[in-house]
Design an enzyme around this catalytic site. Structure first.
Site, PDB file in Angstrom:
ATOM      1  N   ASN A  10       0.799  -1.183  -0.008  1.00  0.00           N
ATOM      2  CA  ASN A  10      -0.072   0.001   0.022  1.00  0.00           C
ATOM      3  C   ASN A  10       0.948   1.224   0.141  1.00  0.00           C
ATOM      4  O   ASN A  10       1.436   1.555   0.896  1.00  0.00           O
ATOM      5  CB  ASN A  10      -1.022  -0.096   1.399  1.00  0.00           C
ATOM      6  CG  ASN A  10      -1.788   1.268   1.418  1.00  0.00           C
ATOM      7  OD1 ASN A  10      -1.712   2.011   0.765  1.00  0.00           O
ATOM      8  ND2 ASN A  10      -2.360   1.406   2.626  1.00  0.00           N
ATOM      9  N   TRP A  11       1.130   1.952  -1.252  1.00  0.00           N
ATOM     10  CA  TRP A  11       1.748   2.899  -1.463  1.00  0.00           C
ATOM     11  C   TRP A  11       1.515   4.254  -0.505  1.00  0.00           C
ATOM     12  O   TRP A  11       2.214   5.139  -0.652  1.00  0.00           O
ATOM     13  CB  TRP A  11       2.256   3.202  -2.816  1.00  0.00           C
ATOM     14  CG  TRP A  11       3.016   2.212  -3.354  1.00  0.00           C
ATOM     15  CD1 TRP A  11       3.549   1.053  -2.759  1.00  0.00           C
ATOM     16  CD2 TRP A  11       3.708   2.066  -4.755  1.00  0.00           C
ATOM     17  NE1 TRP A  11       4.488   0.419  -3.696  1.00  0.00           N
ATOM     18  CE2 TRP A  11       4.481   0.863  -4.771  1.00  0.00           C
ATOM     19  CE3 TRP A  11       3.454   3.074  -5.632  1.00  0.00           C
ATOM     20  CZ2 TRP A  11       5.108   0.745  -6.119  1.00  0.00           C
ATOM     21  CZ3 TRP A  11       4.261   2.705  -6.917  1.00  0.00           C
ATOM     22  CH2 TRP A  11       5.030   1.515  -7.111  1.00  0.00           C
ATOM     23  N   LYS A  12       0.141   4.208  -0.255  1.00  0.00           N
ATOM     24  CA  LYS A  12      -0.643   5.348   0.143  1.00  0.00           C
ATOM     25  C   LYS A  12      -0.347   6.641  -0.824  1.00  0.00           C
ATOM     26  O   LYS A  12      -0.138   6.366  -2.118  1.00  0.00           O
ATOM     27  CB  LYS A  12      -0.035   5.822   1.638  1.00  0.00           C
ATOM     28  CG  LYS A  12      -0.067   4.605   2.622  1.00  0.00           C
ATOM     29  CD  LYS A  12       0.025   4.972   4.113  1.00  0.00           C
ATOM     30  CE  LYS A  12      -0.183   3.565   4.795  1.00  0.00           C
ATOM     31  NZ  LYS A  12      -0.003   3.592   6.366  1.00  0.00           N
ATOM     32  N   HIS A 100      -9.557   1.050   5.101  1.00  0.00           N
ATOM     33  CA  HIS A 100      -8.345   1.379   5.757  1.00  0.00           C
ATOM     34  C   HIS A 100      -8.450   2.323   6.967  1.00  0.00           C
ATOM     35  O   HIS A 100      -9.325   3.277   6.826  1.00  0.00           O
ATOM     36  CB  HIS A 100      -7.481   1.909   4.695  1.00  0.00           C
ATOM     37  CG  HIS A 100      -6.001   2.094   5.304  1.00  0.00           C
ATOM     38  ND1 HIS A 100      -5.435   2.932   6.032  1.00  0.00           N
ATOM     39  CD2 HIS A 100      -4.944   1.254   5.226  1.00  0.00           C
ATOM     40  CE1 HIS A 100      -4.359   2.581   6.484  1.00  0.00           C
ATOM     41  NE2 HIS A 100      -3.739   1.635   5.939  1.00  0.00           N
ATOM     42  N   GLU A 102      -6.843   4.808   7.930  1.00  0.00           N
ATOM     43  CA  GLU A 102      -7.048   6.353   7.518  1.00  0.00           C
ATOM     44  C   GLU A 102      -8.090   6.535   6.700  1.00  0.00           C
ATOM     45  O   GLU A 102      -8.338   7.940   6.929  1.00  0.00           O
ATOM     46  CB  GLU A 102      -5.328   6.370   6.523  1.00  0.00           C
ATOM     47  CG  GLU A 102      -4.267   6.143   7.441  1.00  0.00           C
ATOM     48  CD  GLU A 102      -2.899   5.630   6.534  1.00  0.00           C
ATOM     49  OE1 GLU A 102      -3.021   5.828   5.488  1.00  0.00           O
ATOM     50  OE2 GLU A 102      -2.125   5.167   7.636  1.00  0.00           O
ATOM     51  N   GLU A 172      -5.516  -4.652  10.846  1.00  0.00           N
ATOM     52  CA  GLU A 172      -4.400  -3.883  10.929  1.00  0.00           C
ATOM     53  C   GLU A 172      -4.616  -2.991  12.423  1.00  0.00           C
ATOM     54  O   GLU A 172      -5.255  -2.057  12.336  1.00  0.00           O
ATOM     55  CB  GLU A 172      -4.277  -2.811  10.047  1.00  0.00           C
ATOM     56  CG  GLU A 172      -4.018  -3.379   8.448  1.00  0.00           C
ATOM     57  CD  GLU A 172      -3.307  -2.503   7.539  1.00  0.00           C
ATOM     58  OE1 GLU A 172      -2.524  -2.494   7.032  1.00  0.00           O
ATOM     59  OE2 GLU A 172      -4.136  -1.398   7.414  1.00  0.00           O
ATOM     60  N   GLY A 178       2.491   2.485  10.703  1.00  0.00           N
ATOM     61  CA  GLY A 178       3.314   3.320  10.649  1.00  0.00           C
ATOM     62  C   GLY A 178       4.257   4.045  11.940  1.00  0.00           C
ATOM     63  O   GLY A 178       4.803   4.711  11.821  1.00  0.00           O
ATOM     64  N   SER A 218       3.433  -2.168  10.383  1.00  0.00           N
ATOM     65  CA  SER A 218       4.649  -2.054  10.606  1.00  0.00           C
ATOM     66  C   SER A 218       5.146  -3.435  10.242  1.00  0.00           C
ATOM     67  O   SER A 218       6.442  -3.897  10.932  1.00  0.00           O
ATOM     68  CB  SER A 218       5.299  -1.702  12.053  1.00  0.00           C
ATOM     69  OG  SER A 218       4.539  -0.194  12.186  1.00  0.00           O
ATOM     70  N   GLY A 239       2.659  -1.019   4.520  1.00  0.00           N
ATOM     71  CA  GLY A 239       2.741   0.442   4.026  1.00  0.00           C
ATOM     72  C   GLY A 239       4.175   0.728   3.689  1.00  0.00           C
ATOM     73  O   GLY A 239       4.776   0.583   2.757  1.00  0.00           O
ATOM     74  N   GLY A 240       4.917   1.507   4.713  1.00  0.00           N
ATOM     75  CA  GLY A 240       6.048   1.971   4.805  1.00  0.00           C
ATOM     76  C   GLY A 240       7.159   1.047   4.093  1.00  0.00           C
ATOM     77  O   GLY A 240       7.725   1.519   3.103  1.00  0.00           O
TER      78      GLY A 240
HETATM   79  P1  PGA Z   1       2.934   0.209   7.629  1.00  0.00           P
HETATM   80  O1  PGA Z   1       1.244   0.473   7.117  1.00  0.00           O
HETATM   81  O2  PGA Z   1       3.346  -0.991   7.121  1.00  0.00           O
HETATM   82  O3  PGA Z   1       3.527   1.403   7.420  1.00  0.00           O
HETATM   83  O4  PGA Z   1       2.607   0.288   9.291  1.00  0.00           O
HETATM   84  C1  PGA Z   1       0.314  -0.504   6.884  1.00  0.00           C
HETATM   85  C2  PGA Z   1      -0.906   0.165   6.514  1.00  0.00           C
HETATM   86  O5  PGA Z   1      -1.217   1.135   6.599  1.00  0.00           O
HETATM   87  O6  PGA Z   1      -1.388  -0.538   5.580  1.00  0.00           O
END
Ligand code: PGA
Length: 256
Positions: A10-12, A100, A102, A172, A178, A218, A239-240
């Protein structure tokens, strides 16, 4: 039943379409082809990159599946700034993340909105990755399962057993996204097992045994294998670390 794991990047809101093309080419070159026998990998770039990545993946026959980060529930209409699931399907998008944290926390997506999106994504023969997860306060108050299982029940309302079986659920914990903090593999397994039991109760054994459940929060190269070796964890939503060269090793480690 053996479920093929799915690792989703997930590149956001990162990487423009030029950067995205370079990144996908590099990743595909470094992740050896055989790895894809053991793991599915989906890439979820920003909307503005999707057409470019689609062209690249199809012309070079890359093993990556194309993903989106969210969509609207309607096919067309007066929804300024929104993206139609029908248009994503037209780009051969396979997976769409929905709900998600967010989106829920920053953009106010309710369980009802998330459910409408799940149904819309399925209507267009794409696979929803339905996200759920608790805040730190909810965890500390002992409310993790109530929150997560409530999100699952609401998100899957009106979805047939056969459709649920084809889906991906992403657990999650919000406090782990993050932050560099990861749930222990035992804690993540406990919640993922509870999700599978919930689906067994809502649907049946065949459905519960087929649905893929990812852990996210993470995940990195160093913890992917341990998390994904848990019996009810069938992959990772990343994500990251999906933006870093680390993703290559993460995928290889996750593939076992
Ligand atoms: P992260 O994000 O791996 O940076 O914790 C995961 C996500 O938001 O899907």
């Amino acid at each position: 039943m053996a479920r093929k794991p799915l690792i989703s990047g997930n590149w956001k809101m990162n990487l423009n379409h030029f950067e995205a093309i370079q990144n996908v080419q590099k990743l595909h070159y470094l992740i050896h082809k055989e790895v894809f026998d053991d793991v599915d990998v989906s890439i979820h770039p920003p909307f503005t990159d999707i057409r470019s990545i689609q062209t690249l993946v199809e012309s070079e026959e890359l093993e990556f599946a194309l993903g989106a980060q969210h969509c609207h529930s309607e096919d067309t209409g007066a929804f300024t700034g929104e993206v139609s699931p029908a248009f994503l399907a037209k780009l051969n998008t396979e997976y769409v993340i929905c709900g998600h944290s967010e989106r829920r926390e920053i953009f106010g997506e309710t369980d009802e909105i998330v459910n409408a999106k799940v149904l819309a994504i399925l209507k267009h023969a794409m696979t929803p990755i339905l996200c759920c997860g608790e805040t730190l306060d909810e965890r500390e108050a002992g409310g993790t399962e109530d929150k997560v299982l409530g999100q699952i029940a609401a998100g899957l309302a009106g979805v047939s057993n056969e459709q649920i079986a084809s889906m991906v659920i992403a657990y999650e914990p919000i406090w782990a996204i993050g932050t560099g903090k990861t749930a222990t593999s035992e804690d993540a397994q406990t919640v993922c097992a509870a999700i599978r039991t919930k689906i067994r109760d809502m649907a049946d054994d065949v459905t519960a045994d087929a649905v893929r459940i990812q852990y996210g929060g993470s995940v990195k190269a160093g913890n992917a294998a341990e998390l994904m070796s848990q019996p009810d964890i069938d992959g990772a939503l990343v994500g990251g670390a999906s933006l870093k060269p680390d993703f290559v090793e993460l995928v290889r480690n996750g593939a076992g």
